[in-house]
Write an enzyme that holds these catalytic residues in place. Structure first.
Site, PDB file in Angstrom:
ATOM      1  N   LYS A  60       0.847  -1.205   0.000  1.00 32.20           N
ATOM      2  CA  LYS A  60       0.000   0.000   0.000  1.00 32.20           C
ATOM      3  C   LYS A  60       0.881   1.253   0.000  1.00 32.20           C
ATOM      4  O   LYS A  60       0.612   2.212  -0.728  1.00 32.20           O
ATOM      5  CB  LYS A  60      -0.948  -0.010   1.216  1.00 32.20           C
ATOM      6  CG  LYS A  60      -2.106  -0.975   1.031  1.00 32.20           C
ATOM      7  CD  LYS A  60      -2.964  -1.129   2.279  1.00 32.20           C
ATOM      8  CE  LYS A  60      -4.037  -2.186   2.007  1.00 32.20           C
ATOM      9  NZ  LYS A  60      -4.931  -2.446   3.144  1.00 32.20           N
ATOM     10  N   GLN A 104      -5.333  -1.721   9.229  1.00 33.23           N
ATOM     11  CA  GLN A 104      -5.268  -3.028   8.588  1.00 33.23           C
ATOM     12  C   GLN A 104      -5.960  -4.089   9.450  1.00 33.23           C
ATOM     13  O   GLN A 104      -5.764  -4.130  10.671  1.00 33.23           O
ATOM     14  CB  GLN A 104      -3.796  -3.393   8.343  1.00 33.23           C
ATOM     15  CG  GLN A 104      -3.579  -4.639   7.526  1.00 33.23           C
ATOM     16  CD  GLN A 104      -4.044  -4.492   6.080  1.00 33.23           C
ATOM     17  OE1 GLN A 104      -4.052  -3.396   5.526  1.00 33.23           O
ATOM     18  NE2 GLN A 104      -4.432  -5.594   5.479  1.00 33.23           N
ATOM     19  N   ASP A 127     -11.464   3.084   3.923  1.00 35.14           N
ATOM     20  CA  ASP A 127     -11.838   1.667   3.881  1.00 35.14           C
ATOM     21  C   ASP A 127     -13.357   1.524   3.772  1.00 35.14           C
ATOM     22  O   ASP A 127     -13.854   0.427   3.485  1.00 35.14           O
ATOM     23  CB  ASP A 127     -11.382   0.996   5.191  1.00 35.14           C
ATOM     24  CG  ASP A 127     -10.472  -0.187   4.957  1.00 35.14           C
ATOM     25  OD1 ASP A 127     -10.306  -0.595   3.803  1.00 35.14           O
ATOM     26  OD2 ASP A 127      -9.927  -0.698   5.948  1.00 35.14           O
TER      27      ASP A 127
HETATM   28  N1  LIG Z   1      -8.484  -2.627   6.562  1.00 32.82           N
HETATM   29  C1  LIG Z   1      -8.456  -3.595   5.650  1.00 32.82           C
HETATM   30  N2  LIG Z   1      -7.902  -4.778   5.941  1.00 32.82           N
HETATM   31  C2  LIG Z   1      -7.905  -5.765   5.014  1.00 32.82           C
HETATM   32  C3  LIG Z   1      -8.428  -5.530   3.720  1.00 32.82           C
HETATM   33  C4  LIG Z   1      -9.011  -4.274   3.444  1.00 32.82           C
HETATM   34  O1  LIG Z   1      -9.537  -4.005   2.334  1.00 32.82           O
HETATM   35  N3  LIG Z   1      -8.995  -3.331   4.425  1.00 32.82           N
HETATM   36  N4  LIG Z   1      -8.323  -6.503   2.733  1.00 32.82           N
HETATM   37  C5  LIG Z   1      -7.537  -7.691   2.968  1.00 32.82           C
HETATM   38  C6  LIG Z   1      -6.091  -7.651   2.555  1.00 32.82           C
HETATM   39  N5  LIG Z   1      -5.700  -6.684   1.519  1.00 32.82           N
HETATM   40  C7  LIG Z   1      -5.705  -5.372   1.809  1.00 32.82           C
HETATM   41  O2  LIG Z   1      -5.581  -4.924   2.893  1.00 32.82           O
HETATM   42  C8  LIG Z   1      -5.097  -7.121   0.295  1.00 32.82           C
HETATM   43  C9  LIG Z   1      -5.065  -8.436  -0.083  1.00 32.82           C
HETATM   44  C10 LIG Z   1      -4.398  -8.832  -1.258  1.00 32.82           C
HETATM   45  C11 LIG Z   1      -3.777  -7.907  -2.054  1.00 32.82           C
HETATM   46  C12 LIG Z   1      -3.007  -8.299  -3.292  1.00 32.82           C
HETATM   47  O3  LIG Z   1      -2.555  -7.445  -4.000  1.00 32.82           O
HETATM   48  N6  LIG Z   1      -2.838  -9.576  -3.543  1.00 32.82           N
HETATM   49  C13 LIG Z   1      -2.018 -10.045  -4.655  1.00 32.82           C
HETATM   50  C14 LIG Z   1      -0.999 -11.034  -4.127  1.00 32.82           C
HETATM   51  C15 LIG Z   1      -0.065 -10.417  -3.140  1.00 32.82           C
HETATM   52  C16 LIG Z   1       0.920 -11.425  -2.544  1.00 32.82           C
HETATM   53  O4  LIG Z   1       1.848 -11.797  -3.245  1.00 32.82           O
HETATM   54  O5  LIG Z   1       0.741 -11.816  -1.366  1.00 32.82           O
HETATM   55  C17 LIG Z   1      -2.906 -10.700  -5.700  1.00 32.82           C
HETATM   56  O6  LIG Z   1      -3.983 -11.204  -5.344  1.00 32.82           O
HETATM   57  O7  LIG Z   1      -2.511 -10.701  -6.862  1.00 32.82           O
HETATM   58  C18 LIG Z   1      -3.828  -6.592  -1.697  1.00 32.82           C
HETATM   59  C19 LIG Z   1      -4.484  -6.200  -0.540  1.00 32.82           C
HETATM   60  C20 LIG Z   1      -7.540  -8.086   4.430  1.00 32.82           C
HETATM   61  N7  LIG Z   1      -7.363  -6.965   5.292  1.00 32.82           N
END
Ligand SMILES: Nc1nc2c(c(=O)[nH]1)N[C@@H](CN(C=O)c1ccc(C(=O)N[C@@H](CCC(=O)O)C(=O)O)cc1)CN2
Length: 303
Positions: A60, A104, A127
């Protein structure tokens, strides 16, 4: 995950769509800076040392810089008390350099996530999880919309010319994804069904969906025979699994190899919904900064 080249026309490329959105946000943040002399700022708070969360918050921060915005990271120890976190949020709410605040999830057990998300000033709640923005969404009023469901909606709009009248089935009823996703799709004119832990026949329900959004956190739950032929499948799940050779890989809640031949379109994991979550966070931060700096109403278009 290996992708059969024959399936490539079916894949919804979240990475590419997220990159385009981030480029747009960057250009608009620059225009806002020229207009107001101010740079949008995003504060991200991580409590504890969950390795997946550490990766997400670092990504992020990197993406925030890439979009020409300021990133403020607060990494707090696992033992942080709820009152300490609430005090930090109060300071961030009052800080004029910060236009968006995100805590988070998940949080350590001693901290109530609902209390904490509600402590974020609604106009900085990028969020979209606080009761003001959740209420706005449920009333169909513009506000800040949770990033993952907003990203899923953008992927659907890139894929399907018209969502009106389609039956959208959402498997998973979380506050983070399932519930706001249902509200967004209702607003788009879909007929919406939400399956959850007590749903008697989730496979039968899923098979009715022209659109199938899966957000359960149970990797591989949705098998090929859960998918209506031709359906658009959005897989929100991301689980890192260990392989026999000691390596790891990311998988979704949908058994991709079974579901992809049946689906009309499908998101991969990784490279589907995940990148959209961060791009939508940047989008929401820009919306929040504009509302504050342009002295506009906090109500604004979310997409
Ligand atoms: N306050 C929050 N917490 C969490 C959220 C949220 O939206 N707000 N969402 C999830 C986790 N998340 C963001 O926080 C998130 C998950 C996955 C990815 C992402 O880019 N994934 C990649 C792979 C990344 C890797 O290699 O691990 C993909 O899917 O291609 C971004 C953000 C829970 N918590």
């Amino acid at each position: 995950m290996k992708h059969d080249p024959a399936l490539s026309g079916k894949l919804i490329d979240g990475k590419a769509i997220a990159r385009r959105l981030t480029d747009r946000v960057k250009a608009e943040a620059e225009a806002l800076r020229e207009r107001t002399g101010k740079i949008p700022g995003l504060a991200v708070v991580l409590v504890g040392d969950d390795p997946a969360s550490e990766v997400y918050v670092k990504n992020k921060a990197i993406q925030t810089h890439r979009a020409g915005m300021r990133s403020f990271m607060h990494m707090l120890p696992e033992t942080t008390s709820q009152d300490e976190l609430l005090e930090l949020i109060e300071r961030l709410n009052a800080d004029p350099q910060i236009h968006g605040i995100l805590v988070q999830l998940p949080l350590p057990r001693q901290i109530d996530p609902i209390l904490v998300t509600n402590a974020i000033a609604p106009h900085k709640d990028v969020d979209g999880l606080g009761e003001v923005n959740a209420g706005r969404l449920s009333l169909g009023i513009d506000g800040l919309v949770p990033c993952t469901p907003l990203g899923c909606l953008m992927l659907l709009k890139e894929t399907l010319p018209d969502l009106r009248g389609l039956h959208a089935v959402i498997i998973g009823a979380s506050n983070l994804v399932g519930k706001p996703m249902a509200q967004l799709l209702l607003k788009e004119g879909c007929t919406v069904s939400v399956g959850h832990i007590d749903t008697r026949d989730p496979r039968g329900l899923a098979r009715e969906g022209d659109i199938l959004v899966v957000a359960t956190g149970k990797n591989g739950l949705v098998r090929g025979d859960w998918v209506k032929p031709g359906a658009t499948v959005i897989d929100v799940g991301i689980t890192r699994i260990a392989l026999p050779d000691g390596k790891t890989r990311l998988v979704g809640d949908v058994a991709f190899d079974e579901a992809a031949p049946v689906a009309g379109h499908i998101t991969p994991v990784p490279g589907g919904v995940g990148p959209m979550t961060i791009a939508c966070l940047l989008h929401n931060t820009l919306q929040a900064a504009r509302a504050i700096l342009d002295h506009a109403s906090p109500d604004h278009k979310a997409s």
